[in-house]
Design an enzyme around this catalytic site. Sequence first.
Site, PDB file in Angstrom:
ATOM      1  N   ASP A 237     -15.696   9.177  -0.336  1.00 21.52           N
ATOM      2  CA  ASP A 237     -16.181   8.234   0.484  1.00 21.52           C
ATOM      3  C   ASP A 237     -16.545   9.490   2.277  1.00 21.52           C
ATOM      4  OD1 ASP A 237     -16.798   6.685   2.544  1.00 21.52           O
ATOM      5  OD2 ASP A 237     -14.902   5.786   3.156  1.00 21.52           O
TER       6      ASP A 237
ATOM      7  N   ASP B 256      -2.351   5.937  -3.682  1.00 16.01           N
ATOM      8  CA  ASP B 256      -2.884   6.237  -2.262  1.00 16.01           C
ATOM      9  C   ASP B 256      -2.276   7.614  -1.851  1.00 16.01           C
ATOM     10  OD1 ASP B 256      -5.223   5.278  -2.155  1.00 16.01           O
ATOM     11  OD2 ASP B 256      -5.688   4.599  -0.054  1.00 16.01           O
TER      12      ASP B 256
ATOM     13  N   TRP C  67       0.392  -1.276  -0.506  1.00 14.80           N
ATOM     14  CA  TRP C  67       0.636  -0.144  -0.124  1.00 14.80           C
ATOM     15  C   TRP C  67       0.643   1.099  -0.318  1.00 14.80           C
ATOM     16  CZ3 TRP C  67      -1.454   3.594   4.556  1.00 14.80           C
ATOM     17  CH2 TRP C  67      -1.728   4.479   4.201  1.00 14.80           C
TER      18      TRP C  67
ATOM     19  N   LYS D  13     -16.094   6.065  -8.685  1.00 11.91           N
ATOM     20  CA  LYS D  13     -14.993   5.724  -8.139  1.00 11.91           C
ATOM     21  C   LYS D  13     -15.220   4.459  -7.403  1.00 11.91           C
ATOM     22  CE  LYS D  13     -11.152   6.696  -5.288  1.00 11.91           C
ATOM     23  NZ  LYS D  13     -10.316   7.305  -4.265  1.00 11.91           N
ATOM     24  N   TRP D  14     -15.240   2.996  -8.122  1.00  9.68           N
ATOM     25  CA  TRP D  14     -15.426   1.699  -7.456  1.00  9.68           C
ATOM     26  C   TRP D  14     -14.095   1.482  -6.410  1.00  9.68           C
ATOM     27  CZ3 TRP D  14     -19.795  -1.371  -9.085  1.00  9.68           C
ATOM     28  CH2 TRP D  14     -20.202  -2.727  -8.189  1.00  9.68           C
ATOM     29  N   ASP D  15     -14.132   1.977  -5.333  1.00  8.41           N
ATOM     30  CA  ASP D  15     -13.573   1.428  -4.344  1.00  8.41           C
ATOM     31  C   ASP D  15     -13.971   0.079  -3.524  1.00  8.41           C
ATOM     32  OD1 ASP D  15     -10.884   1.721  -2.788  1.00  8.41           O
ATOM     33  OD2 ASP D  15     -11.516   3.881  -1.667  1.00  8.41           O
ATOM     34  N   MET D  16     -12.879  -0.560  -3.366  1.00  3.32           N
ATOM     35  CA  MET D  16     -12.653  -1.827  -2.281  1.00  3.32           C
ATOM     36  C   MET D  16     -11.371  -1.962  -1.290  1.00  3.32           C
ATOM     37  SD  MET D  16     -11.324  -5.483  -2.424  1.00  3.32           S
ATOM     38  CE  MET D  16     -11.495  -6.629  -2.999  1.00  3.32           C
TER      39      MET D  16
ATOM     40  N   ARG E 131      -9.673  -2.358   8.161  1.00  2.04           N
ATOM     41  CA  ARG E 131     -10.092  -1.457   8.229  1.00  2.04           C
ATOM     42  C   ARG E 131     -11.594  -1.463   8.393  1.00  2.04           C
ATOM     43  NH1 ARG E 131     -11.786   3.148   3.553  1.00  2.04           N
ATOM     44  NH2 ARG E 131     -10.410   4.653   4.868  1.00  2.04           N
TER      45      ARG E 131
ATOM     46  N   CYS F 296     -10.213   1.018  -8.219  1.00  2.00           N
ATOM     47  CA  CYS F 296      -9.526   1.544  -6.987  1.00  2.00           C
ATOM     48  C   CYS F 296      -9.603   0.185  -6.154  1.00  2.00           C
ATOM     49  CB  CYS F 296      -9.818   3.349  -6.806  1.00  2.00           C
ATOM     50  SG  CYS F 296      -9.520   3.479  -4.685  1.00  2.00           S
TER      51      CYS F 296
HETATM   52  C1  DGJ Z   1      -9.067   4.323  -0.316  1.00  2.00           C
HETATM   53  C2  DGJ Z   1      -8.749   5.046  -1.520  1.00  2.00           C
HETATM   54  O1  DGJ Z   1      -7.788   4.555  -2.303  1.00  2.00           O
HETATM   55  C3  DGJ Z   1      -9.074   6.743  -1.227  1.00  2.00           C
HETATM   56  O2  DGJ Z   1      -8.222   7.514  -2.227  1.00  2.00           O
HETATM   57  C4  DGJ Z   1      -9.966   7.138  -0.804  1.00  2.00           C
HETATM   58  O3  DGJ Z   1     -11.251   6.833  -1.185  1.00  2.00           O
HETATM   59  C5  DGJ Z   1     -10.886   6.221   0.695  1.00  2.00           C
HETATM   60  N1  DGJ Z   1     -10.593   4.453   0.553  1.00  2.00           N
HETATM   61  C6  DGJ Z   1     -11.989   6.795   1.282  1.00  2.00           C
HETATM   62  O4  DGJ Z   1     -12.255   5.572   1.902  1.00  2.00           O
END
Ligand code: DGJ
Length: 750
Positions: free
Chosen positions: A368, A549, A200, A477-480, A444, A527
């Site tokens: 978020d 990030d 990360w 923005k599709w986060d995980m 998390r 993402c």
């Molecule tokens: C991780 C992403 O990489 C960040 O840019 C941001 O969207 C956070 N999550 C939000 O929780």
Amino acid sequence: MPIFVHDSRQFHLQGRNVSYVIRLLDNGQLEQTYFGKKVADRSDFSGLAPLPAEPLGNANFPLKDSSFSLEWTRQEYPSFGTSDFREPALQLTESIGSRLSHFTFSAYDIVKGKPSLAGLPAVYAEAEDECETLNITLEDDILNARLILSYTVFHDRDVILRHVELTNTGKESFSINRLMSASIDLPHSDFERIQLDGAWIRERHLNRAKLQPGLHVIDSKKGVSSSWHNPFLALCSPDTSENEGEAIGLNLIYSGNFRASVEVDTYDTTRLMIGLNPFDFSWTLGSGESFQTPEAVLVYSASGLNGISQSFHSLYQDRLIRGAWKTKERPVLLNNWEATYFDFDEKKLVSLADSASDLGIELFVLDDGWFEGRNNDKTSLGDWTADLKKLPEGLGSLADKVREKKVSFGIWVEPEMISEKSRLYETHPEWVLRAPHRPHTPGRHQMVLDLTKQDVQDYIIEEICKVLEESNASYVKWDMNRTLTEVYSDSLPADRQGEVLHRYTLGLYRVLDAITSRFPDVLFESCASGGNRFDPGMLYYMPQTWTSDNTDAVERLKIQYGTSLVYPVSSMGAHVSAVPNHQTGRVTPLDFRFHVAMFGAFGYELDPEKMNPADRQAVAKQIERFKSERGLLQFGTFYRLLSPFESNDTAWMTVSKDQSEAIVAFYRVLAKPNSSMKRIRLAGLHPESEYEVEWQEGSRIHTRTYFGDELMNIGWQVPPFYNGTVKTAHTHFYGDFQSAVWKFREVKKG
Ligand code: DGJ
């Protein structure tokens, strides 16, 4: 015609500069005869990989012919258990417990174009005559199974695409322990391997080392392709540089657990392999059922590492990424994450959008924290309705107010997750991926939804579509944000738990397919805590990925340089953020940050209202400049010139397809006292064209012309650095974190 067949025994796939030859052996298996620089076709390739005349050592000879053993044969799709002791490409378990298989040739066919893979992302053809696909069928009559090895070759590319399909043609089930997408045996081991490793906020760092005897493996066991190792492995000659020498690249179009390996055996043969990770994997194949592997992309270059990169880039841009945004310039965005984190309300967001609009930004992205009770990362995932305390009139109303400021509206979601503190968890605790009889490892503070279940997939599709409809968002923005632990699903019986991870990925692909098809005009960015799932599988559904990030420009040099080995500039989300940088605490000049982020899907991740007037003015200028070069920056042919992994200096450039324009960037991380002059040899220009370039030395602007061959053979000399004695009005590079970006325009065509 790119596929030649001789006597139904020899198959020659010929791309633009590449040849791939397979030959049928007397024992019915296939030999990997040649992969490399294009050779002319001939009716018989058997002389290319002659087997030893005398037996080698104390080998096993399955044909009762002491001159043939699989132990030293270069194979196309090796299995284990007879006489080959290297890594196998497949291993199956029969009902009696035997793990042996022996697939022999039965037929082949050639089809025009490229069939798609059911439920899996894959390269596609746009016209039937741009490529051909060879399917070689092998059978194991004892097991009653059929194996089809598929190969696609494009006329005008240096790429071979491979995948495998296995069918149970008998009555009894058997299980698949391993079924790799591609394996290739190369005739020597004088290679160096390159892989992209990281963590990360330190993703895809380039790692190059000489091959050693034995097995070297990189993989993911995290349920995502992961930032530890990208699903990519390259081999190159020891003297291969960015622009010279041979290289082979192998990438897997898959977003879950993978394994890539390179093995140097006792005879100095090299076996390169990629596919689903056999670790914690098994798949029961019932009578009449088939299993298809993900697709592997094999690329060859005789013109250095930039050669393999450019093949990947153009293949992915032209024939993997789909939809309205495939070739469209990406909007300049402002993302509120580093500006506000969870601490915002409607007033703040609208005011951010307003300032963004003043600066020339085109898209405002709400990250978020916008949904019910989400004031930190401990709650609410799964409940995709607006938090009325922050957005009293709802999401749709906020989006309209943002659009009134003349910027479009984008939204963040993390659909694969569920918080323990959420309405969704209260209603459906059984939707969590976990072993019910064991404690669950939080990541998390959140859990993963069990995407092997169709009702979970349908819930996500429905809820996310509602968010998109309500907000009319033009970007997602599709986060995980966590990896998968306690991998167990109550949707499957005990003996099929080895299928969970792959079924999760297939479930995700179904969800992505449904949502992206429902909203074809929306720009999706994938993402996973930054770049934890930067892979071609995700790019098939979403044309760009949040690269990391880490927004620190110095760190980004390495991250973007490494990422560019495989992935195109247009796919790399890159933002200018505030200083001190939130991930490293480093302070770099605004220009330096811009010069790094401009080579990407560009934007800002800061609060413009906290900038001083001079910086705001500078940002407005940056955006204006970026927009005027955006097509070239995002879709030009990209060349790496100087590596941040090798020195304090980095350089890269992009050239328009017609070679009439180029943008060159140079970065020096730390100031060097009494530095020598720096010359960078450019690439990709027309040698006989004359190019004009403008450059700055302090306050002085110069213009001059050079021929393409001069710039490529002699090089472009970077304007002088501060000499350590007198800082004048003309001193351009002064202090740490210095950079410059030059535009070369063709003024006379060669
Ligand atoms: C991780 C992403 O990489 C960040 O840019 C941001 O969207 C956070 N999550 C939000 O929780």
